[in-house]
Scaffold this motif. Structure first.
Motif, PDB file in Angstrom:
ATOM      1  N   LEU A  65       0.861  -1.179   0.000  1.00  0.00           N
ATOM      2  CA  LEU A  65       0.000   0.000   0.000  1.00  0.00           C
ATOM      3  C   LEU A  65       0.893   1.222   0.000  1.00  0.00           C
ATOM      4  O   LEU A  65       1.862   1.300   0.764  1.00  0.00           O
ATOM      5  CB  LEU A  65      -0.905   0.010   1.229  1.00  0.00           C
ATOM      6  CG  LEU A  65      -1.881   1.185   1.369  1.00  0.00           C
ATOM      7  CD1 LEU A  65      -2.910   1.169   0.255  1.00  0.00           C
ATOM      8  CD2 LEU A  65      -2.568   1.149   2.726  1.00  0.00           C
ATOM      9  N   SER A  66       0.592   2.184  -0.871  1.00  0.00           N
ATOM     10  CA  SER A  66       1.410   3.391  -0.973  1.00  0.00           C
ATOM     11  C   SER A  66       0.513   4.617  -1.052  1.00  0.00           C
ATOM     12  O   SER A  66      -0.559   4.571  -1.669  1.00  0.00           O
ATOM     13  CB  SER A  66       2.298   3.305  -2.223  1.00  0.00           C
ATOM     14  OG  SER A  66       3.033   4.498  -2.412  1.00  0.00           O
ATOM     15  N   ALA A  67       0.948   5.697  -0.435  1.00  0.00           N
ATOM     16  CA  ALA A  67       0.207   6.957  -0.486  1.00  0.00           C
ATOM     17  C   ALA A  67       1.197   8.112  -0.538  1.00  0.00           C
ATOM     18  O   ALA A  67       2.299   8.027   0.032  1.00  0.00           O
ATOM     19  CB  ALA A  67      -0.709   7.099   0.727  1.00  0.00           C
ATOM     20  N   ASP A  68       0.817   9.182  -1.216  1.00  0.00           N
ATOM     21  CA  ASP A  68       1.687  10.361  -1.271  1.00  0.00           C
ATOM     22  C   ASP A  68       0.842  11.610  -1.372  1.00  0.00           C
ATOM     23  O   ASP A  68      -0.331  11.584  -1.765  1.00  0.00           O
ATOM     24  CB  ASP A  68       2.667  10.273  -2.442  1.00  0.00           C
ATOM     25  CG  ASP A  68       1.987  10.403  -3.797  1.00  0.00           C
ATOM     26  OD1 ASP A  68       1.743  11.553  -4.222  1.00  0.00           O
ATOM     27  OD2 ASP A  68       1.687   9.373  -4.425  1.00  0.00           O
ATOM     28  N   VAL A  85       4.555   7.414   1.603  1.00  0.00           N
ATOM     29  CA  VAL A  85       4.746   6.314   2.541  1.00  0.00           C
ATOM     30  C   VAL A  85       4.273   5.034   1.869  1.00  0.00           C
ATOM     31  O   VAL A  85       3.240   5.021   1.193  1.00  0.00           O
ATOM     32  CB  VAL A  85       3.979   6.569   3.865  1.00  0.00           C
ATOM     33  CG1 VAL A  85       2.485   6.775   3.613  1.00  0.00           C
ATOM     34  CG2 VAL A  85       4.193   5.413   4.836  1.00  0.00           C
ATOM     35  N   THR A  86       5.037   3.947   2.038  1.00  0.00           N
ATOM     36  CA  THR A  86       4.693   2.656   1.467  1.00  0.00           C
ATOM     37  C   THR A  86       4.799   1.591   2.550  1.00  0.00           C
ATOM     38  O   THR A  86       5.753   1.578   3.325  1.00  0.00           O
ATOM     39  CB  THR A  86       5.642   2.299   0.302  1.00  0.00           C
ATOM     40  OG1 THR A  86       5.559   3.306  -0.691  1.00  0.00           O
ATOM     41  CG2 THR A  86       5.263   0.961  -0.315  1.00  0.00           C
ATOM     42  N   ARG A  87       3.821   0.706   2.571  1.00  0.00           N
ATOM     43  CA  ARG A  87       3.789  -0.393   3.555  1.00  0.00           C
ATOM     44  C   ARG A  87       3.651  -1.704   2.824  1.00  0.00           C
ATOM     45  O   ARG A  87       2.767  -1.870   1.980  1.00  0.00           O
ATOM     46  CB  ARG A  87       2.616  -0.204   4.513  1.00  0.00           C
ATOM     47  CG  ARG A  87       2.377  -1.363   5.493  1.00  0.00           C
ATOM     48  CD  ARG A  87       3.448  -1.403   6.579  1.00  0.00           C
ATOM     49  NE  ARG A  87       3.022  -2.179   7.734  1.00  0.00           N
ATOM     50  CZ  ARG A  87       3.300  -3.473   7.926  1.00  0.00           C
ATOM     51  NH1 ARG A  87       3.977  -4.140   7.002  1.00  0.00           N
ATOM     52  NH2 ARG A  87       2.891  -4.077   9.014  1.00  0.00           N
ATOM     53  N   GLY A  88       4.548  -2.633   3.091  1.00  0.00           N
ATOM     54  CA  GLY A  88       4.475  -3.963   2.518  1.00  0.00           C
ATOM     55  C   GLY A  88       3.972  -4.970   3.521  1.00  0.00           C
ATOM     56  O   GLY A  88       4.206  -4.836   4.726  1.00  0.00           O
ATOM     57  N   PHE A  89       3.282  -6.007   3.044  1.00  0.00           N
ATOM     58  CA  PHE A  89       2.715  -7.032   3.935  1.00  0.00           C
ATOM     59  C   PHE A  89       3.158  -8.414   3.466  1.00  0.00           C
ATOM     60  O   PHE A  89       3.321  -8.650   2.277  1.00  0.00           O
ATOM     61  CB  PHE A  89       1.192  -6.958   3.922  1.00  0.00           C
ATOM     62  CG  PHE A  89       0.641  -5.623   4.363  1.00  0.00           C
ATOM     63  CD1 PHE A  89       0.386  -5.370   5.696  1.00  0.00           C
ATOM     64  CD2 PHE A  89       0.395  -4.631   3.430  1.00  0.00           C
ATOM     65  CE1 PHE A  89      -0.128  -4.142   6.087  1.00  0.00           C
ATOM     66  CE2 PHE A  89      -0.114  -3.403   3.814  1.00  0.00           C
ATOM     67  CZ  PHE A  89      -0.378  -3.153   5.145  1.00  0.00           C
TER      68      PHE A  89
END
Length: 832
Positions: free
Chosen positions: A266-269, A828-832
């Protein structure tokens, strides 16, 4: 019949090659094996080579690998696959490779480059440029492969942003989601008839071939999030990719589903453009294993970009805002080691208000109403959506792979442009003459334009196994494209007064058209020695086009505005394109190559009005020959990569616009050439630091006068800079725990360009000055999280991408498309 004999002869020669196990084990082989069981990986290697690998099924049972991707000899591949397993291998005197349990007293086999004290090597790049997986340095031709991860790390979200990383790639746009790609200077400017650079999404050809489909500006501007890589191939790719790739090819390679592991990101900017926040983007991806041999991959993205152009006419600030949303679904099924089926669908929609255009005083190139300002009577907008679907079946039949690629794509574009400044006074005059008084100040003219393009493509190809001295690829190709395009002029009053009915619907044009192409192609390469390879290719194509026109309205025929003017036209042609490419592996560090190749762009019908019988009923394809030589080198234990090439392109029968008695059409005329030098360097002097530089010098000019467009012999081709280059630096280091920090910068220079030809009356030439940009970035990342900051165009440069001067002869301002002002943001990027 002769073409069939050629293909059969190539197949027969391939089958006649005697297996040489020892030779094959020492020849690099491009492999892209997923994380899977060791038994499946061993079968995959055996299926693509003649090597004999001996093992006990009981010993490898239950052992899994992490997969691999790159160029390896068979022994190098086995070293990677068997790492961290209880097994090892040895090569017997007869060349057979034996898999056996590890001897704990023996030194373990490991892949090169594991010593943390040594500077890390630069990764080997694997591409599908020649429709088979191979190392980029083994391709005889100039290309750049940009990984999705690198582009994401550098903050590149569109073609306009990642063009800096591909030498010679130019993207000119006046509307987000639409634009014109140029490679090696093969262009006649923003008004050219159709594209000279083809675009692909995996195996799906995206670029429309018909002139009426606006193929010169329809480009799949896909967010690089969850893209495996983008391949940019310079020079004609006519034997494998056919029509419209005579300048080169841009190909998106998407990430395939992975049956071995669940994954998600998931990524957001968010960002501020020219000092004002309001831009943001959100992206998500999930990979879902469905079984041991099937997986589903889903991705989605949405983005809003803040505008930066102010409009004095309609009073709207930051007029050119845009919204982009899209997603991709991909299903992979591997029922056996020899069969894979992949179904993919990509959808994207763009909505754009206004344009990133600044009105300019032609004589001075200065802003007519102030910086980043335009003046329009009406708000302009563009809506674009495209849907790309593909089914690819890859069946290994032993002596070859049979690949079927079936694609269906839809492109829909609807735009509204303001034509008040050009036609408002004329419309007001005729409305008043007809008894409906209308002042010029109150008249408004809007021009809606729509394009609906449907494209079906089927390609079948047979591909020989890798790892053999003689490799070949042959196939058949068919595409059918139908296009419905329309244009109109509608007149209304801003004050509410009545407009003369015949003037209110001043013009309507509908143009349905169809394009069909059939092609057969064959490519073959042979290792004459261990270090010298010779490649040949040919493609034979037949295309046919039909088009109808139906025009009505006061602007079409003032004496009979309700009458319909109908025209019908057709064209057909047979075209051959060819490829010749010797490659010499000088040593382990240097590959040298030469290329002679040809390309073409389809001709088409002209709508010939009865009142202008001298207009040709059709125009033919234009052709070019490309002569190229280059070096692909790697030094300092693969820490320094340097590619260099020189080229000369001979372009004949150029498709050019012409006008007779007010009718516009296309003709073939003139001759042009493009010559230049391309450089691409990457250097990793110490672990964590990567330096890069790329650049191109291009001398693209008319060799013969082209009177229809005001071109003189020696004119520099429009929008092509003599020189452009980019400098890059990225540094990463561990900071605490599992966290690493990185920072980087990209500096790009674009040289002076012409907007048109020197003696053009309809499009007076304006010289666009050189400009440069500086982008900065920094991030902090661990295994799961990435936090980043970036600043693009830090220097606040006001560069011009292109200039439209078509309104200047009418006494109006030129319209210059400007680069995006200073933009700062965070992601910001979050990996799962």
């Amino acid at each position: 019949m002769a073409r069939g004999h050629i293909a059969l002869a190539l197949m027969a020669l391939s089958l006649a090659q005697a297996p040489l196990a020892q030779a094959q084990s020492s020849r690099p082989l491009v492999l892209n094996l997923p994380a899977e069981s060791l038994a499946a990986a061993l079968r995959g290697i055996q299926a693509r080579t003649d090597s004999r690998i001996i093992y006990s099924p009981d010993q490898v049972k239950g052992v899994r690998t992490n997969g691999l991707s790159g160029a390896f000899t068979v022994t190098e591949a086995l070293a990677v696959l068997l790492k961290n397993t209880p097994l090892t291998f040895r090569v017997g005197g007869d060349g057979a490779i034996v898999i056996s349990p590890k001897d704990q007293s023996a030194a373990p086999v490991s892949a090169a480059g594991d010593d943390p004290k040594q500077p890390a090597q630069l990764a080997e790049v694997v591409v599908t440029a020649q429709k088979r997986e191979q190392a980029a340095r083994d391709v005889a031709g100039s290309l750049t492969a940009l990984s999705g991860g690198d582009l994401e790390g550098r903050g590149a979200r569109s073609i306009a942003e990642f063009a800096a990383y591909a030498p010679g790639l130019s993207f000119v746009t006046s509307t987000p989601g639409l634009g014109q790609l140029t490679l090696r200077g093969i262009t006649t400017g923003v008004q050219q008839s159709s594209a000279t650079v083809a675009t692909y999404v995996d195996d799906t050809p995206f670029t429309p071939a018909a002139r009426t489909a606006s193929g010169t500006t329809v480009v799949p501007d896909i967010d690089p999030f969850d893209i495996q890589r983008i391949e940019v191939l310079r020079g004609p790719q006519g034997t494998l990719y056919g029509a419209a790739s005579m300048g080169g090819l841009l190909k998106y390679v998407t990430v395939a589903p992975n049956p071995s592991a669940f994954g998600a990101r998931l990524s957001a900017d968010t960002s501020a453009v020219d000092g004002r926040f309001g831009s943001y983007g959100v992206r998500a991806m999930v990979n879902l294993p469905l079984s041991e041999d099937a997986a589903l991959r889903l991705s989605a993205n949405t983005r809003q970009d803040q505008g930066f152009i102010n409009d004095l006419g309609d009073g709207v600030r930051r007029e050119n805002s845009s919204n982009q949303s899209g997603g991709r679904v991909s299903l992979l099924w591997r029922p056996s080691d020899r069969l894979s089926v992949r179904l993919s669908s990509l959808y994207q929609t763009n909505h754009v208000d206004g344009t990133p255009i600044e009105d300019l005083v032609f004589a001075t190139r200065r802003p007519a109403y102030g910086e980043l300002t335009q003046k329009r009577a009406l708000r302009e907008s563009t809506n674009e959506n495209y849907d790309v679907n593909n089914l690819t079946v890859d069946w290994q039949v032993g002596w070859a792979s049979l690949v079927s690629s079936t694609s269906y794509a839809e492109i829909n574009i609807r735009s509204y442009s303001d034509e008040t400044a050009l036609l408002g006074a004329t419309a007001a005059y005729y409305s008043s003459v007809m008894g409906y008084p209308l002042s010029s100040a109150a008249a408004r003219v809007v021009a809606p334009t729509s394009i609906a393009d449907r494209k079906f493509t089927q390609e079948l190809r047979l591909v020989s196994p890798d790892g053999r001295r003689f490799k070949w690829l042959t196939g058949l190709y068919f595409t059918r494209e139908t296009t419905d395009s329309s244009q109109a002029y509608h007149v209304y009053s801003a004050t509410g007064s009545t407009v003369a009915p015949l003037v209110a619907q001043a013009y309507s044009l509908k143009v349905p058209s169809a394009f069909k192409e059939y092609a057969a192609f064959v490519n073959a390469s042979y290792d004459l020695t261990e270090s010298f390879n010779l490649a040949l290719g040919a493609r034979f194509s037949h295309n046919r086009q039909t088009a109808q026109q139906a025009a009505t309205g006061f602007f079409n025929n003032p004496s009979a505005p309700t009458a319909v003017t109908r025209l019908a036209s057709a064209s057909s042609e047979d075209v051959g394109t060819y490829y010749f490419g010797p490659r010499w592996r000088v040593n382990e560090a240097v590959n040298a190559y030469a290329v002679v190749s040809s390309g073409y762009r389809p001709g088409g019908p002209n709508g010939v009005p009865p009142a202008a019988p001298t207009i040709p009923s059709s125009y033919g394809s234009d052709h070019l020959w490309n002569y190229e030589a280059g070096l692909k080198t790697q030094w300092l234990d693969r820490r320094l990569l340097l590619d260099a090439s020189v080229f000369y392109v001979d372009w004949t029968h150029i498709q050019l616009s012409a006008t007779t008695s007010g009718f516009s059409y296309l003709v073939n005329g003139g001759k042009a050439s493009s010559r230049g030098v391309e450089l691409d360097l990457t250097y990793r002097p110490i672990r964590g630091l990567t330096l890069g530089a790329n650049g191109v010098y291009t001398r693209a000019r008319l060799d013969e006068a082209a009177a229809s467009v005001g071109g003189r012999a020696g004119d520099q081709l429009p929008t092509v800079p003599r020189a452009s280059f980019a400098l890059l630096a990225d540094y990463g280091m561990p900071v605490f725990g599992r966290w690493t920090a990185s920072m980087g910068a990209t500096f790009r220079y674009v040289g002076q360009r012409n907007s048109s030809f020197s003696a053009s009356v309809k499009q007076p030439n304006l010289v666009m000055p050189a400009y440069d940009t500086l982008d900065l970035r920094a991030s902090l990342a661990d295994r799961d999280w990435t936090l980043g900051l970036y600043a693009d165009n830090v220097l606040g440069e006001r560069g011009l991408l292109s200039v439209d001067t078509s309104l200047v002869p009418s006494g109006l301002a030129a319209r210059g498309t400007v680069i995006t002002p200073r933009t700062v943001g965070a992601r910001v990027t979050r990996g799962f």
